[in-house]
Write a protein that holds these residues in place. Structure first.
Motif, mmCIF file in Angstrom:
data_model
loop_
_atom_site.group_PDB
_atom_site.id
_atom_site.type_symbol
_atom_site.label_atom_id
_atom_site.label_comp_id
_atom_site.label_asym_id
_atom_site.label_seq_id
_atom_site.Cartn_x
_atom_site.Cartn_y
_atom_site.Cartn_z
ATOM 1 N N SER A 91 -43.229 25.063 -64.120
ATOM 2 C CA SER A 91 -44.136 25.069 -62.969
ATOM 3 C C SER A 91 -43.706 26.095 -61.932
ATOM 4 C CB SER A 91 -44.181 23.674 -62.335
ATOM 5 O OG SER A 91 -44.982 23.677 -61.173
ATOM 6 N N ILE A 92 -42.406 26.113 -61.626
ATOM 7 C CA ILE A 92 -41.891 27.073 -60.640
ATOM 8 C C ILE A 92 -42.040 28.501 -61.160
ATOM 9 C CG2 ILE A 92 -39.808 27.874 -59.443
ATOM 10 C CD1 ILE A 92 -38.902 24.952 -59.302
ATOM 11 N N SER A 93 -41.784 28.704 -62.460
ATOM 12 C CA SER A 93 -41.904 30.042 -63.049
ATOM 13 C C SER A 93 -43.344 30.542 -62.997
ATOM 14 C CB SER A 93 -41.422 30.023 -64.504
ATOM 15 O OG SER A 93 -40.050 29.699 -64.581
ATOM 16 N N LEU A 94 -44.301 29.658 -63.322
ATOM 17 C CA LEU A 94 -45.714 30.037 -63.252
ATOM 18 C C LEU A 94 -46.126 30.337 -61.816
ATOM 19 C CD1 LEU A 94 -47.180 27.414 -65.745
ATOM 20 C CD2 LEU A 94 -47.206 29.885 -66.067
ATOM 21 N N GLY A 95 -45.635 29.515 -60.885
ATOM 22 C CA GLY A 95 -45.917 29.756 -59.472
ATOM 23 C C GLY A 95 -45.303 31.061 -58.991
ATOM 24 N N LEU A 96 -44.076 31.336 -59.446
ATOM 25 C CA LEU A 96 -43.403 32.586 -59.074
ATOM 26 C C LEU A 96 -44.191 33.788 -59.594
ATOM 27 C CD1 LEU A 96 -39.580 33.125 -59.148
ATOM 28 C CD2 LEU A 96 -41.112 34.948 -59.858
ATOM 29 N N ALA A 97 -44.659 33.683 -60.832
ATOM 30 C CA ALA A 97 -45.464 34.760 -61.406
ATOM 31 C C ALA A 97 -46.753 34.956 -60.610
ATOM 32 C CB ALA A 97 -45.788 34.439 -62.865
ATOM 33 N N ALA A 98 -47.379 33.847 -60.223
ATOM 34 C CA ALA A 98 -48.617 33.928 -59.438
ATOM 35 C C ALA A 98 -48.358 34.570 -58.075
ATOM 36 C CB ALA A 98 -49.207 32.530 -59.256
ATOM 37 N N GLY A 99 -47.254 34.199 -57.440
ATOM 38 C CA GLY A 99 -46.924 34.769 -56.136
ATOM 39 C C GLY A 99 -46.653 36.259 -56.205
ATOM 40 N N ALA A 100 -45.926 36.678 -57.249
ATOM 41 C CA ALA A 100 -45.637 38.108 -57.430
ATOM 42 C C ALA A 100 -46.923 38.891 -57.666
ATOM 43 C CB ALA A 100 -44.675 38.294 -58.604
ATOM 44 N N MET A 101 -47.789 38.364 -58.532
ATOM 45 C CA MET A 101 -49.050 39.042 -58.834
ATOM 46 C C MET A 101 -49.982 39.054 -57.630
ATOM 47 S SD MET A 101 -49.713 37.637 -62.722
ATOM 48 C CE MET A 101 -51.354 38.347 -62.823
ATOM 49 N N LEU A 102 -49.964 37.958 -56.856
ATOM 50 C CA LEU A 102 -50.805 37.876 -55.657
ATOM 51 C C LEU A 102 -50.422 38.963 -54.665
ATOM 52 C CD1 LEU A 102 -53.018 35.957 -54.451
ATOM 53 C CD2 LEU A 102 -51.177 34.797 -53.261
ATOM 54 N N TYR A 103 -49.120 39.146 -54.454
ATOM 55 C CA TYR A 103 -48.629 40.159 -53.521
ATOM 56 C C TYR A 103 -49.023 41.557 -53.995
ATOM 57 C CZ TYR A 103 -45.412 42.536 -50.320
ATOM 58 O OH TYR A 103 -44.884 43.334 -49.335
ATOM 59 N N ILE A 104 -48.787 41.831 -55.262
ATOM 60 C CA ILE A 104 -49.087 43.160 -55.808
ATOM 61 C C ILE A 104 -50.589 43.458 -55.736
ATOM 62 C CG2 ILE A 104 -49.128 44.517 -57.950
ATOM 63 C CD1 ILE A 104 -46.471 43.070 -58.675
ATOM 64 N N THR A 105 -51.401 42.439 -56.052
ATOM 65 C CA THR A 105 -52.854 42.641 -56.062
ATOM 66 C C THR A 105 -53.396 42.981 -54.685
ATOM 67 O OG1 THR A 105 -53.128 41.122 -57.930
ATOM 68 C CG2 THR A 105 -55.081 41.569 -56.589
ATOM 69 N N PHE A 106 -52.977 42.208 -53.675
ATOM 70 C CA PHE A 106 -53.575 42.369 -52.352
ATOM 71 C C PHE A 106 -52.824 43.360 -51.461
ATOM 72 C CE2 PHE A 106 -55.387 38.435 -53.866
ATOM 73 C CZ PHE A 106 -56.697 38.530 -53.447
ATOM 74 N N SER A 144 -57.129 44.822 -60.255
ATOM 75 C CA SER A 144 -57.030 43.810 -59.206
ATOM 76 C C SER A 144 -58.004 42.663 -59.440
ATOM 77 C CB SER A 144 -57.287 44.448 -57.835
ATOM 78 O OG SER A 144 -58.584 45.002 -57.756
ATOM 79 N N GLY A 145 -59.202 42.963 -59.952
ATOM 80 C CA GLY A 145 -60.168 41.912 -60.240
ATOM 81 C C GLY A 145 -59.682 40.976 -61.332
ATOM 82 N N ILE A 146 -59.150 41.550 -62.405
ATOM 83 C CA ILE A 146 -58.630 40.743 -63.510
ATOM 84 C C ILE A 146 -57.473 39.868 -63.031
ATOM 85 C CG2 ILE A 146 -57.431 40.814 -65.733
ATOM 86 C CD1 ILE A 146 -58.954 43.381 -66.370
ATOM 87 N N MET A 147 -56.546 40.462 -62.284
ATOM 88 C CA MET A 147 -55.369 39.721 -61.837
ATOM 89 C C MET A 147 -55.746 38.593 -60.880
ATOM 90 S SD MET A 147 -52.520 42.788 -61.554
ATOM 91 C CE MET A 147 -51.164 41.724 -61.060
ATOM 92 N N THR A 148 -56.745 38.814 -60.031
ATOM 93 C CA THR A 148 -57.178 37.769 -59.104
ATOM 94 C C THR A 148 -57.686 36.549 -59.863
ATOM 95 O OG1 THR A 148 -57.764 39.397 -57.406
ATOM 96 C CG2 THR A 148 -58.758 37.218 -57.205
ATOM 97 N N VAL A 149 -58.493 36.789 -60.898
ATOM 98 C CA VAL A 149 -59.015 35.685 -61.705
ATOM 99 C C VAL A 149 -57.874 34.923 -62.370
ATOM 100 C CG1 VAL A 149 -60.334 35.118 -63.781
ATOM 101 C CG2 VAL A 149 -61.256 36.729 -62.125
ATOM 102 N N VAL A 150 -56.944 35.640 -62.984
ATOM 103 C CA VAL A 150 -55.835 35.001 -63.696
ATOM 104 C C VAL A 150 -54.963 34.187 -62.743
ATOM 105 C CG1 VAL A 150 -53.719 35.443 -64.994
ATOM 106 C CG2 VAL A 150 -55.799 36.694 -65.550
ATOM 107 N N ILE A 151 -54.723 34.708 -61.547
ATOM 108 C CA ILE A 151 -53.901 33.994 -60.565
ATOM 109 C C ILE A 151 -54.507 32.643 -60.218
ATOM 110 C CG2 ILE A 151 -53.106 33.984 -58.164
ATOM 111 C CD1 ILE A 151 -52.935 37.110 -58.458
ATOM 112 N N PHE A 152 -55.805 32.644 -59.881
ATOM 113 C CA PHE A 152 -56.428 31.430 -59.349
ATOM 114 C C PHE A 152 -57.035 30.504 -60.409
ATOM 115 C CE2 PHE A 152 -56.424 34.265 -55.617
ATOM 116 C CZ PHE A 152 -55.768 33.433 -54.721
ATOM 117 N N LEU A 153 -57.339 31.032 -61.600
ATOM 118 C CA LEU A 153 -57.930 30.182 -62.634
ATOM 119 C C LEU A 153 -56.933 29.772 -63.718
ATOM 120 C CD1 LEU A 153 -61.546 31.521 -63.318
ATOM 121 C CD2 LEU A 153 -60.781 29.738 -61.757
ATOM 122 N N ASP A 154 -55.830 30.511 -63.848
ATOM 123 C CA ASP A 154 -54.872 30.215 -64.914
ATOM 124 C C ASP A 154 -53.490 29.838 -64.390
ATOM 125 O OD1 ASP A 154 -56.625 30.664 -67.124
ATOM 126 O OD2 ASP A 154 -56.456 32.794 -66.778
#
Length: 246
Positions: free
Chosen positions: A197-212, A45-55
């Motif tokens: 852009s939409i694909s990267l955002g979609l990936a971020a949204g999916a990872m955000l949900y799974i992480t939290f 979860s720590g790794i994924m949080t960083v990747v979501i918000f920094l990458d």
């Protein structure tokens, strides 16, 4: 076409190495300490949080706009929430002490993980469309994140009385869809900057949900003392290292 095949194979190996690796740990060790699971989930979860918000989110905004990245973020979170309603994404389940119940729970868990691996694979494909180091970093992260999922499937199926070969085969099958998701992410990401852009955002949204919704709550649920927060903080450190050096 060679590029799409390459990214698909990366996603395939990321998904299967994680789930099969987790399954092998269960079969070899037999008794997994809950504090070990807590640390692994926390690190993921720590790794994924960083990747979501920094990458992922910054890349989504750079290649498109705030609106396209937010659109993808919303779609990704909604996709995972719908999958969660249809196939609950739980690492461990509580069921009656009956082999038929364990078998049913193990199969449903494997199907749920397989479906969740598609949008997670999409993150890898979209990452590669943006930059090779981002895609590789995401592949490593997804492999690590799939370890506890493979452990969950193997634990439940072992209790159902399945042979070791059958357990490993099912954990392998649950990881394969990540390759399909990687293909879709790479394909959509190469159509235009807007689709990337939409694909990267979609990936971020999916990872955000799974992480939290999954990783952090499960890390705390299985925690012994400070194991969850220890794993999360070290996951953030590892995420920063991966983000800067991969």
């Amino acid at each position: 076409m060679n590029y799409l095949l390459y990214v698909s194979l990366i996603g395939f190996f990321s998904g299967t190495l994680g789930t099969v690796g987790g399954g092998l740990i269960v079969l070899l060790v037999r008794e997994i300490k809950t504090k070990f699971l807590s640390i692994i989930l926390g690190i993921s979860s720590g790794i994924m949080t960083v990747v979501i918000f920094l990458d992922l989110i910054p890349e989504a905004q750079i290649t498109g706009s705030i609106w396209s990245s937010l659109t993808g973020l919303f779609l990704g979170a909604m996709l995972i929430s719908i999958l969660d309603m249809l196939f609950p994404h739980q690492n461990f389940v509580s069921i009656d002490d009956d082999e038929s119940h364990y078998l049913k729970a193990g199969i449903l868990l494997a199907v749920g993980i397989a479906l969740h691996n598609i949008p997670e694979g999409l993150a890898i494909g979209a990452g590669y469309s943006s930059a090779d180091n981002l895609g590789l970093g995401l592949a490593v992260i997804m492999a690590v994140q799939n370890f506890p999922e493979g452990m969950a499937v193997a634990t439940t199926l072992s209790l159902a009385g399945l042979k070791n070969v059958e357990v490993i085969l099912i954990t392998l099958l649950s990881g394969i869809p990540m390759g399909i998701g990687s293909f879709l992410g790479a394909y959509l990401g190469n159509i235009s900057n807007l689709s990337l852009s939409i694909s990267l955002g979609l990936a971020a949204g999916a990872m955000l949900y799974i992480t939290f919704d999954v990783l952090i709550p499960d890390a705390h649920k299985k925690a012994e003392g400070y194991t969850a927060i220890f794993g999360i903080i070290n996951g953030v450190f590892l995420g920063l290292i991966l983000s800067n050096f991969l």
